[in-house]
Design an enzyme around this catalytic site. Structure first.
Site, PDB file in Angstrom:
ATOM      1  CG  MET A 285       8.243  24.528   0.848  1.00 25.80           C
ATOM      2  SD  MET A 285       7.146  25.601  -0.068  1.00 25.80           S
ATOM      3  CE  MET A 285       6.171  26.335   1.243  1.00 25.80           C
TER       4      MET A 285
ATOM      5  NE  ARG B  90      -6.298   0.405  11.019  1.00 22.41           N
ATOM      6  CZ  ARG B  90      -5.072   0.228  10.502  1.00 22.41           C
ATOM      7  NH1 ARG B  90      -4.263   1.274  10.355  1.00 22.41           N
ATOM      8  NH2 ARG B  90      -4.636  -0.952  10.143  1.00 22.41           N
TER       9      ARG B  90
ATOM     10  CE  LYS C  73      -0.377  -0.375   5.015  1.00 22.31           C
ATOM     11  NZ  LYS C  73      -1.182  -0.871   6.141  1.00 22.31           N
TER      12      LYS C  73
ATOM     13  CE1 TYR D  30      12.122  32.325   6.122  1.00 20.67           C
ATOM     14  CE2 TYR D  30      12.141  29.935   5.850  1.00 20.67           C
ATOM     15  CZ  TYR D  30      11.953  31.210   5.325  1.00 20.67           C
ATOM     16  OH  TYR D  30      11.600  31.349   4.020  1.00 20.67           O
TER      17      TYR D  30
HETATM   18  C1  LIG Z   1      -0.353  -1.799   6.758  1.00 21.51           C
HETATM   19  C2  LIG Z   1      -0.927  -3.110   7.143  1.00 21.51           C
HETATM   20  C3  LIG Z   1      -0.105  -4.251   7.244  1.00 21.51           C
HETATM   21  C4  LIG Z   1       1.406  -4.175   7.152  1.00 21.51           C
HETATM   22  O1  LIG Z   1       1.880  -3.669   8.378  1.00 21.51           O
HETATM   23  P1  LIG Z   1       3.435  -3.466   8.690  1.00 21.51           P
HETATM   24  O2  LIG Z   1       3.462  -3.027  10.106  1.00 21.51           O
HETATM   25  O3  LIG Z   1       3.911  -2.407   7.746  1.00 21.51           O
HETATM   26  O4  LIG Z   1       4.112  -4.767   8.461  1.00 21.51           O
HETATM   27  C5  LIG Z   1      -0.715  -5.469   7.479  1.00 21.51           C
HETATM   28  N1  LIG Z   1      -2.054  -5.553   7.648  1.00 21.51           N
HETATM   29  C6  LIG Z   1      -2.873  -4.490   7.573  1.00 21.51           C
HETATM   30  C7  LIG Z   1      -4.338  -4.661   7.787  1.00 21.51           C
HETATM   31  C8  LIG Z   1      -2.333  -3.227   7.337  1.00 21.51           C
HETATM   32  O5  LIG Z   1      -3.148  -2.151   7.298  1.00 21.51           O
END
Ligand SMILES: *Cc1c(COP(=O)(O)O)cnc(C)c1O
Length: 387
Positions: A326, A145, A48, A267
């Site tokens: 930036m 979640r 992802k 800055y």
């Molecule tokens: C992102 C995610 C993973 C991978 O998690 P890592 O900690 O990066 O290994 C696995 N399962 C779900 C549901 C996730 O959202």
């Protein structure tokens, strides 16, 4: 591609202000390592967020060639892209399916991860129209979640009235505290997930992401879902990170300047020089994902590493000087021999010499955020270094 086009690509990398090198051999080794650590379970690959900033096309293809046949993406668009590089793989879409995306799921053979009652109801309606099609079920075991409520998921397993075309191929859950091996939460979630897994006997189950793989075989079930470990990040707090570094981020030195003791930098005059200094001004700033919270001083809210982040150049670590801006960051190179750094050189922001998690800690965040933030303006190159 013609030779000319290849040269053009190379030139872009050689002249980039900010560049990322992704070591596909290290990525592949890390996946094989996590597959070994998963024991009897099959290791998927989580790609992802553009494969944690490494580029889903190249990273996905390398993982596929290494043998990964199960992938997790966040969105249907990521799944459509990945399909071109992982032709025979099973691709799970974590965000699930939404009205209007059905065709893209079916045409690209993507498996939705159903994680709420609303999605489940929509999915049942889709099945009534389209017929038999696989899905995965995400069950919440305490993370709060995404996920179906446990009791609902268990009831669904035994529900004789559910349509025959409803055919889950995977039941999964996610650990809230996998990075903390001392947390009692891991055991609690394990016990809850066992009940779910038992209810779905004969269907693959999956609980462990990277951190969970390190918790041991009780947590592995049929499939593991490593993400961050593949990209070289730390999964478990307080444990030496056994993974190889995959991503190196470097920014070009635009100017080297000499500044007198007593003068100030950047800055807000947040850094006052206490000695005659040489500074390297490099072309990466917070708009590039090099977070302002890694500044050497003058940025509130960061207490973890009060002195700020470091770069690596000419064989040495050099501190950030003053506030990151930036598009530009200033490094104090006074401790390097004169002439060791010139305009045109590159300063490593993280990679083989500065662990991505050390850079992240200095910024008050985690390696995950550091990797996925570096996505906007860089040039990327892929290598397959053997060592
Ligand atoms: C992102 C995610 C993973 C991978 O998690 P890592 O900690 O990066 O290994 C696995 N399962 C779900 C549901 C996730 O959202």
């Amino acid at each position: 591609m013609t030779d000319f086009a290849d040269d053009y690509e190379d030139d872009r990398f050689a002249s980039a202000g900010l560049r990322l090198t992704v070591d596909l051999a290290a990525l592949t080794e890390n996946w094989k390592d996590m597959a070994r650590r998963s024991g009897k379970a099959r290791a998927a690959a989580v790609v992802k967020a553009d494969a944690y900033g490494t580029g889903i096309e190249d990273a996905g293809e390398a993982l596929y060639l290494a043998g990964a046949r199960d992938f997790f993406v966040a969105t249907v668009d990521e799944g459509v892209t990945l399909r071109l590089y992982a032709p025979e793989a099973r691709i799970f879409v974590l965000a699930g399916i939404w009205p209007g995306t059905e065709r893209r799921f079916f045409e690209n053979d993507l498996v939705p991860v159903i994680s709420s009652e609303e999605q489940l109801a929509f999915w049942m309606a889709v099945l009534a129209d389209y017929g038999d099609y696989p899905c995965a079920l995400h069950v919440d075991t305490g993370f709060n979640r995404l996920g179906l409520a446990m009791e609902d998921a268990i009831a669904l397993a035994d529900d004789v009235s559910r349509p025959a075309s409803f055919s889950p191929v995977l039941v999964m859950s996610h650990l809230a505290c996998g990075d903390d091996h001392a947390s009692p939460m891991n055991k609690q979630q394990l016990e809850s997930f066992r009940r779910v897994s038992d209810a779905y006997e004969g269907i693959d189950s999956s609980l462990a992401a990277s951190a969970g793989i390190f918790l041991g075989s009780d947590y592995h079930f049929d499939m593991t879902r490593p993400g961050i470990s593949l990209y070289g990040g730390e999964a478990v707090n307080g444990m030496a990170n056994p993974m190889r570094a995959v991503v190196t981020a470097e920014a070009r030195v635009i100017q080297v300047r000499t500044v007198k003791s007593g003068e100030s930098v950047s800055y807000g005059r947040a850094m006052k020089l206490t000695r005659d200094s040489r500074l390297a001004i490099v072309s990466a700033g917070y708009a590039d994902g090099y977070m302002r919270s890694q500044s050497s001083g003058g940025v509130p809210l960061r207490q973890v590493v009060p002195q700020g982040g470091h770069g690596f150049v000419a064989g040495r670590k050099v501190p950030v000087a003053g506030r990151i801006t930036m598009d530009l960051t200033i490094f104090d190179i006074t401790d390097l021999p004169e002439g060791a750094v010139s305009a045109g050189d590159y300063v490593e922001l993280f990679g083989k010499n500065i662990a991505v998690d050390d850079a992240a800690r200095a910024a008050g965040t985690i390696g995950y955020e550091m990797l996925t933030s570096m996505g906007l303006r860089h040039e990327r190159q892929y290598v397959a270094e053997e060592d």
